[in-house]
Design a protein around this motif. Structure first.
Motif, PDB file in Angstrom:
ATOM      1  N   THR A  37      57.989   3.306 121.280  1.00  0.00           N
ATOM      2  CA  THR A  37      58.503   4.659 121.533  1.00  0.00           C
ATOM      3  C   THR A  37      59.703   4.962 120.648  1.00  0.00           C
ATOM      4  N   ILE A  38      60.480   3.930 120.321  1.00  0.00           N
ATOM      5  CA  ILE A  38      61.619   4.122 119.423  1.00  0.00           C
ATOM      6  C   ILE A  38      61.189   3.689 118.027  1.00  0.00           C
ATOM      7  N   HIS A  39      61.155   4.633 117.110  1.00  0.00           N
ATOM      8  CA  HIS A  39      60.667   4.314 115.764  1.00  0.00           C
ATOM      9  C   HIS A  39      61.269   5.282 114.752  1.00  0.00           C
ATOM     10  N   SER A  40      61.006   5.041 113.500  1.00  0.00           N
ATOM     11  CA  SER A  40      61.528   5.882 112.426  1.00  0.00           C
ATOM     12  C   SER A  40      60.928   7.286 112.493  1.00  0.00           C
ATOM     13  N   SER A  41      61.708   8.275 112.123  1.00  0.00           N
ATOM     14  CA  SER A  41      61.200   9.650 112.079  1.00  0.00           C
ATOM     15  C   SER A  41      60.178   9.830 110.959  1.00  0.00           C
ATOM     16  N   ASP A  42      60.126   8.891 110.024  1.00  0.00           N
ATOM     17  CA  ASP A  42      59.146   8.950 108.935  1.00  0.00           C
ATOM     18  C   ASP A  42      57.861   8.210 109.274  1.00  0.00           C
ATOM     19  N   GLY A  43      57.821   7.598 110.469  1.00  0.00           N
ATOM     20  CA  GLY A  43      56.652   6.815 110.862  1.00  0.00           C
ATOM     21  C   GLY A  43      55.904   7.433 112.018  1.00  0.00           C
ATOM     22  N   ILE A  44      54.768   6.817 112.361  1.00  0.00           N
ATOM     23  CA  ILE A  44      53.934   7.338 113.446  1.00  0.00           C
ATOM     24  C   ILE A  44      54.123   6.531 114.733  1.00  0.00           C
ATOM     25  N   GLY A  45      55.076   5.585 114.734  1.00  0.00           N
ATOM     26  CA  GLY A  45      55.333   4.792 115.933  1.00  0.00           C
ATOM     27  C   GLY A  45      54.332   3.684 116.146  1.00  0.00           C
ATOM     28  N   LYS A  46      53.537   3.401 115.120  1.00  0.00           N
ATOM     29  CA  LYS A  46      52.492   2.385 115.198  1.00  0.00           C
ATOM     30  C   LYS A  46      52.789   1.319 114.156  1.00  0.00           C
ATOM     31  N   PHE A  47      52.655   0.049 114.554  1.00  0.00           N
ATOM     32  CA  PHE A  47      53.021  -1.058 113.675  1.00  0.00           C
ATOM     33  C   PHE A  47      51.813  -1.949 113.409  1.00  0.00           C
ATOM     34  N   TYR A  48      51.719  -2.428 112.164  1.00  0.00           N
ATOM     35  CA  TYR A  48      50.630  -3.326 111.762  1.00  0.00           C
ATOM     36  C   TYR A  48      51.218  -4.476 110.964  1.00  0.00           C
ATOM     37  N   GLN A  49      50.955  -5.694 111.423  1.00  0.00           N
ATOM     38  CA  GLN A  49      51.476  -6.891 110.748  1.00  0.00           C
ATOM     39  C   GLN A  49      52.999  -6.800 110.556  1.00  0.00           C
ATOM     40  N   GLY A  50      53.670  -6.189 111.550  1.00  0.00           N
ATOM     41  CA  GLY A  50      55.118  -6.070 111.512  1.00  0.00           C
ATOM     42  C   GLY A  50      55.652  -4.898 110.720  1.00  0.00           C
ATOM     43  N   ARG A  51      54.773  -4.098 110.131  1.00  0.00           N
ATOM     44  CA  ARG A  51      55.182  -2.946 109.310  1.00  0.00           C
ATOM     45  C   ARG A  51      54.902  -1.650 110.050  1.00  0.00           C
ATOM     46  N   GLU A  52      55.893  -0.752 110.073  1.00  0.00           N
ATOM     47  CA  GLU A  52      55.653   0.557 110.670  1.00  0.00           C
ATOM     48  C   GLU A  52      54.877   1.433 109.699  1.00  0.00           C
ATOM     49  N   ILE A  53      53.825   2.076 110.191  1.00  0.00           N
ATOM     50  CA  ILE A  53      52.959   2.911 109.365  1.00  0.00           C
ATOM     51  C   ILE A  53      53.628   4.265 109.128  1.00  0.00           C
ATOM     52  N   ALA A  54      53.606   4.709 107.891  1.00  0.00           N
ATOM     53  CA  ALA A  54      54.259   5.965 107.515  1.00  0.00           C
ATOM     54  C   ALA A  54      53.384   7.165 107.837  1.00  0.00           C
ATOM     55  N   LYS A  55      54.028   8.311 107.999  1.00  0.00           N
ATOM     56  CA  LYS A  55      53.295   9.559 108.188  1.00  0.00           C
ATOM     57  C   LYS A  55      52.533   9.920 106.916  1.00  0.00           C
ATOM     58  N   VAL A  56      51.406  10.592 107.095  1.00  0.00           N
ATOM     59  CA  VAL A  56      50.579  11.007 105.962  1.00  0.00           C
ATOM     60  C   VAL A  56      51.179  12.224 105.281  1.00  0.00           C
ATOM     61  N   MET A  57      51.097  12.235 103.946  1.00  0.00           N
ATOM     62  CA  MET A  57      51.468  13.433 103.204  1.00  0.00           C
ATOM     63  C   MET A  57      50.316  14.434 103.316  1.00  0.00           C
ATOM     64  N   GLY A  58      50.558  15.586 103.884  1.00  0.00           N
ATOM     65  CA  GLY A  58      49.519  16.579 104.099  1.00  0.00           C
ATOM     66  C   GLY A  58      49.147  17.357 102.842  1.00  0.00           C
ATOM     67  N   HIS A  59      48.065  18.133 102.937  1.00  0.00           N
ATOM     68  CA  HIS A  59      47.574  18.886 101.781  1.00  0.00           C
ATOM     69  C   HIS A  59      48.560  19.968 101.334  1.00  0.00           C
ATOM     70  N   THR A  60      49.482  20.331 102.227  1.00  0.00           N
ATOM     71  CA  THR A  60      50.481  21.339 101.840  1.00  0.00           C
ATOM     72  C   THR A  60      51.454  20.790 100.792  1.00  0.00           C
ATOM     73  N   GLU A  61      51.449  19.462 100.606  1.00  0.00           N
ATOM     74  CA  GLU A  61      52.311  18.822  99.606  1.00  0.00           C
ATOM     75  C   GLU A  61      51.552  18.546  98.312  1.00  0.00           C
ATOM     76  N   ALA A  62      50.435  19.221  98.113  1.00  0.00           N
ATOM     77  CA  ALA A  62      49.585  18.951  96.955  1.00  0.00           C
ATOM     78  C   ALA A  62      50.326  19.085  95.628  1.00  0.00           C
ATOM     79  N   LEU A  63      51.215  20.049  95.530  1.00  0.00           N
ATOM     80  CA  LEU A  63      51.941  20.260  94.273  1.00  0.00           C
ATOM     81  C   LEU A  63      52.824  19.065  93.919  1.00  0.00           C
ATOM     82  N   TRP A  64      53.308  18.339  94.924  1.00  0.00           N
ATOM     83  CA  TRP A  64      54.109  17.139  94.667  1.00  0.00           C
ATOM     84  C   TRP A  64      53.282  16.095  93.904  1.00  0.00           C
ATOM     85  N   LEU A  65      51.983  16.001  94.249  1.00  0.00           N
ATOM     86  CA  LEU A  65      51.118  15.034  93.581  1.00  0.00           C
ATOM     87  C   LEU A  65      50.857  15.405  92.124  1.00  0.00           C
ATOM     88  N   GLU A  66      50.988  16.692  91.810  1.00  0.00           N
ATOM     89  CA  GLU A  66      50.703  17.163  90.451  1.00  0.00           C
ATOM     90  C   GLU A  66      51.977  17.432  89.654  1.00  0.00           C
TER      91      GLU A  66
END
Length: 242
Positions: A37-66
């Motif tokens: 329940t207590i986790h980073s604001s950049d994460g989804i609160g779910k951990f795998y192999q000790g690593r907190e999983i990051a939030k996905v970059m959505g399609h609205t950020e497409a220009l950042w990729l280009e």
């Protein structure tokens, strides 16, 4: 025993088995992932192999990729040259986004193709538009799911994930499917910002250490081959099917 009683007992047995299977699957899932329940604001609160999983970059950020600066920051051409692709290779670009790397890879595969996988239909719409606009025939958009990239078994020579793996919400399941999709001697390449370096100006959860990447790939039967460190800020980690 009457027919009705036999049917009721059979139905009860089936329901019990289904319940037990559900309990087992839940237990396995709990063993693979942990939620906090207590986790980073950049994460989804779910951990795998000790690593907190990051939030996905959505399609609205497409220009950042280009963004034009990506050529300098990530040196994509050097990255692609280091893959030593054969003209006939089939490459899966998983987490393809706008196809930034898919189209660059396609230029190296005149007799092969790129399977551009993403879970966001909006990203695939962009890829389809650019594909048609530039008359590119060897890039195939594929809609994946949170647990499956939807690649045929024994179909790819290489799976590459550029700044994408750390955002998979179900990394174990996805990578199991990737392993199935690899041909004999197939490779997996992860390109991730180096978490070992605190001076790389990328959010912490959007970086990975080499040690963590090797740990997570070994969990699905992939063996570490080598790590190339020629890029300005990213690891290029290469794994093979065990």
């Amino acid at each position: 025993m009457t027919g009705n009683n036999r049917f009721k007992r059979l139905l009860t047995a089936i329901l019990c088995c289904c319940f037990l299977l559900g309990v087992c699957e839940s237990a396995i899932a709990d063993d693979i992932y942990q939620s906090k329940t207590i986790h980073s604001s950049d994460g989804i609160g779910k951990f795998y192999q000790g690593r907190e999983i990051a939030k996905v970059m959505g399609h609205t950020e497409a220009l950042w990729l280009e963004r034009p600066s990506r050529e300098v920051e990530e040196q994509p051409q050097k990255l692609i040259e280091a893959l030593n692709l054969e003209p006939t290779n089939i490459v899966a670009d998983i987490g393809a986004g706008t196809g930034y790397f898919s189209f660059k890879l396609a230029q190296k595969l005149p007799l092969g193709k790129v399977l551009a996988v993403d879970i966001q239909p909006e990203m695939l719409d962009i890829i389809e538009f650019l594909k048609n606009e530039n008359k590119i025939t060897n890039v195939e958009p594929i809609l994946g799911t949170l647990t499956n990239p939807n690649l045929p078994e024994n179909s790819i020579n290489l799976a590459i994930m550029v700044d994408a793996y750390h955002e998979l919400s179900q990394p174990h399941e996805v990578m199991q499917e990737v392993v199935k999709a690899l041909k004999t001697n197939g490779k997996v390449v992860l390109v991730e910002y180096r978490r070992e370096n605190p001076f790389i100006a990328i959010k912490k959860l959007h970086k990975m250490t080499q040690k963590q990447a090797i740990k997570e790939m070994s969990a699905v039967g992939l063996e570490w081959v080598e790590t190339k460190e020629f890029l300005p800020s990213q690891h290029l980690l290469i794994f093979s099917k065990a």
